[in-house]
Design an enzyme around this catalytic site. Structure first.
Site, PDB file in Angstrom:
ATOM      1  N   SER A  14       0.822  -1.207   0.000  1.00 25.84           N
ATOM      2  CA  SER A  14       0.000   0.000   0.000  1.00 25.84           C
ATOM      3  C   SER A  14       0.858   1.259   0.000  1.00 25.84           C
ATOM      4  CB  SER A  14      -0.920   0.018   1.219  1.00 25.84           C
ATOM      5  OG  SER A  14      -0.206   0.385   2.379  1.00 25.84           O
ATOM      6  N   SER A  16      -0.142   3.965   1.584  1.00 28.77           N
ATOM      7  CA  SER A  16      -0.325   4.601   2.885  1.00 28.77           C
ATOM      8  C   SER A  16       0.747   4.204   3.888  1.00 28.77           C
ATOM      9  CB  SER A  16      -1.710   4.256   3.448  1.00 28.77           C
ATOM     10  OG  SER A  16      -2.719   4.727   2.595  1.00 28.77           O
ATOM     11  N   THR A  60      -9.797   1.003   2.712  1.00 29.01           N
ATOM     12  CA  THR A  60      -9.777   0.901   1.258  1.00 29.01           C
ATOM     13  C   THR A  60     -10.633  -0.278   0.810  1.00 29.01           C
ATOM     14  OG1 THR A  60      -8.324   0.935  -0.680  1.00 29.01           O
ATOM     15  CG2 THR A  60      -7.677  -0.513   1.139  1.00 29.01           C
ATOM     16  N   LYS A  64     -15.090   0.153   2.133  1.00 25.66           N
ATOM     17  CA  LYS A  64     -15.473   1.545   2.371  1.00 25.66           C
ATOM     18  C   LYS A  64     -16.945   1.696   2.762  1.00 25.66           C
ATOM     19  CE  LYS A  64     -12.010   4.008  -0.380  1.00 25.66           C
ATOM     20  NZ  LYS A  64     -11.807   5.063  -1.396  1.00 25.66           N
ATOM     21  N   ASN A  85     -13.420   6.377   4.200  1.00 25.04           N
ATOM     22  CA  ASN A  85     -12.034   5.963   3.977  1.00 25.04           C
ATOM     23  C   ASN A  85     -11.098   6.379   5.112  1.00 25.04           C
ATOM     24  OD1 ASN A  85     -11.903   8.733   3.367  1.00 25.04           O
ATOM     25  ND2 ASN A  85     -10.306   8.423   1.829  1.00 25.04           N
ATOM     26  N   GLY A 127     -17.210   6.449 -15.078  1.00 24.65           N
ATOM     27  CA  GLY A 127     -17.374   5.574 -13.939  1.00 24.65           C
ATOM     28  C   GLY A 127     -18.552   5.995 -13.079  1.00 24.65           C
ATOM     29  N   GLY A 130     -17.973   4.496  -6.231  1.00 24.24           N
ATOM     30  CA  GLY A 130     -17.696   5.426  -5.147  1.00 24.24           C
ATOM     31  C   GLY A 130     -16.712   6.513  -5.522  1.00 24.24           C
ATOM     32  N   TYR A 207      -2.901   5.716  -9.722  1.00 26.82           N
ATOM     33  CA  TYR A 207      -1.522   6.177  -9.535  1.00 26.82           C
ATOM     34  C   TYR A 207      -0.509   5.058  -9.753  1.00 26.82           C
ATOM     35  CZ  TYR A 207      -1.592   3.868  -4.977  1.00 26.82           C
ATOM     36  OH  TYR A 207      -1.675   2.933  -3.985  1.00 26.82           O
ATOM     37  N   GLY A 228      -3.298  10.062 -10.120  1.00 27.27           N
ATOM     38  CA  GLY A 228      -3.960  10.193  -8.828  1.00 27.27           C
ATOM     39  C   GLY A 228      -3.042  10.359  -7.637  1.00 27.27           C
TER      40      GLY A 228
END
Length: 245
Positions: A14, A16, A60, A64, A85, A127, A130, A207, A228
């Site tokens: 991830s 994060s 994630t 969510k 999130n 799209g 969410g 991303y 992103g």
């Protein structure tokens, strides 16, 4: 030592975890960030019991929306988007957890736009999940007219064939679908790139890879392209603000 984390499924690499642990090391913050790869959302209860020092976590895919029933309160944006999130973890006087749900997807995207968009911009958002909802909420807040594009349009949505006809009149094109995300990097929304040019800004929420097939094809036609990553960094910084508020 305070703890923070990420819950999701298939999150071994991830963004994060690297972002926050680097931040903690760089800024001398006595904290750590842990990735919790969960088979079921019910396992959050075990995390809270075994990590009494956890102060907050990111959420994630695919949780969510699944996280919402176990939360005690929702921010207005999380309620409007029906997705969370970021969770802030407080404690009652008896030590039991008190969970606040937030959504920073909209703000994370919206913060990237003011320096990006010229006046009188109009957007086409590909799209209907969410991510698309967060994008369209940000566009509404900024007063940017938009249309939502779907393979199976309903209501006021349009299909891709109509989108391609409208491309000359819309300067912002946002991919809010997972098409092109690692590992399926050869996928791309069905955009008529012959109608894309230097007046267009093509924004992909993906991303990884840094340049999706959508962005590469748009760049070849002279469009300005954005991935992103900045949105993700904004979301992380907003998470930190929420946890420390």
């Amino acid at each position: 030592m305070r703890e923070f984390g990420l819950i999701g499924r298939g999150i071994g690499h991830s963004f994060s975890a690297g972002f926050f642990n680097d931040k903690f090391s760089r800024e001398g913050i006595d904290a750590r960030y842990i990735s919790f790869d969960l088979e079921d959302i019910s396992m959050v209860t075990d995390i809270l019991a075994t990590h009494p020092l956890i102060k907050g976590f990111n959420v994630t895919s695919p949780y969510k929306r699944d996280i919402i029933p176990i939360l005690h309160s929702l921010s207005p944006e999380a309620r409007e988007l029906n997705a969370v999130n970021v969770v802030k973890v407080g404690r009652r006087t008896d030590g039991s957890p008190l969970l606040e749900g937030h959504n920073t997807d909209c703000a994370g995207f919206g913060l990237t736009l003011p320096s990006l968009l010229p006046p009188a911009s109009r957007a086409l958002v590909m799209g209907t999940g969410g991510a698309s909802s967060a994008v369209t909420l940000a566009l509404r807040k900024l007063g940017v007219p938009y249309l939502v594009v779907s393979r199976t349009p309903e209501g006021q949505e349009i299909g891709y064939e109509e989108m391609n006809r409208l491309l000359p009149g819309y300067n912002l094109l946002v991919n809010a679908t997972p098409l092109g995300m690692h590992p399926r990097i050869d996928a791309c929304p069905p955009v008529d790139f012959e109608a894309v040019g230097s007046s267009h800004i093509c924004y992909d929420l993906i991303y990884n890879p840094p340049e999706s097939l959508f962005l590469r094809k748009a760049s070849e036609k002279g469009a300005r392209t954005v991935n992103g990553l900045d949105m993700l960094i904004n979301q992380a910084n907003l998470s930190w603000e929420i946890w420390n508020s």
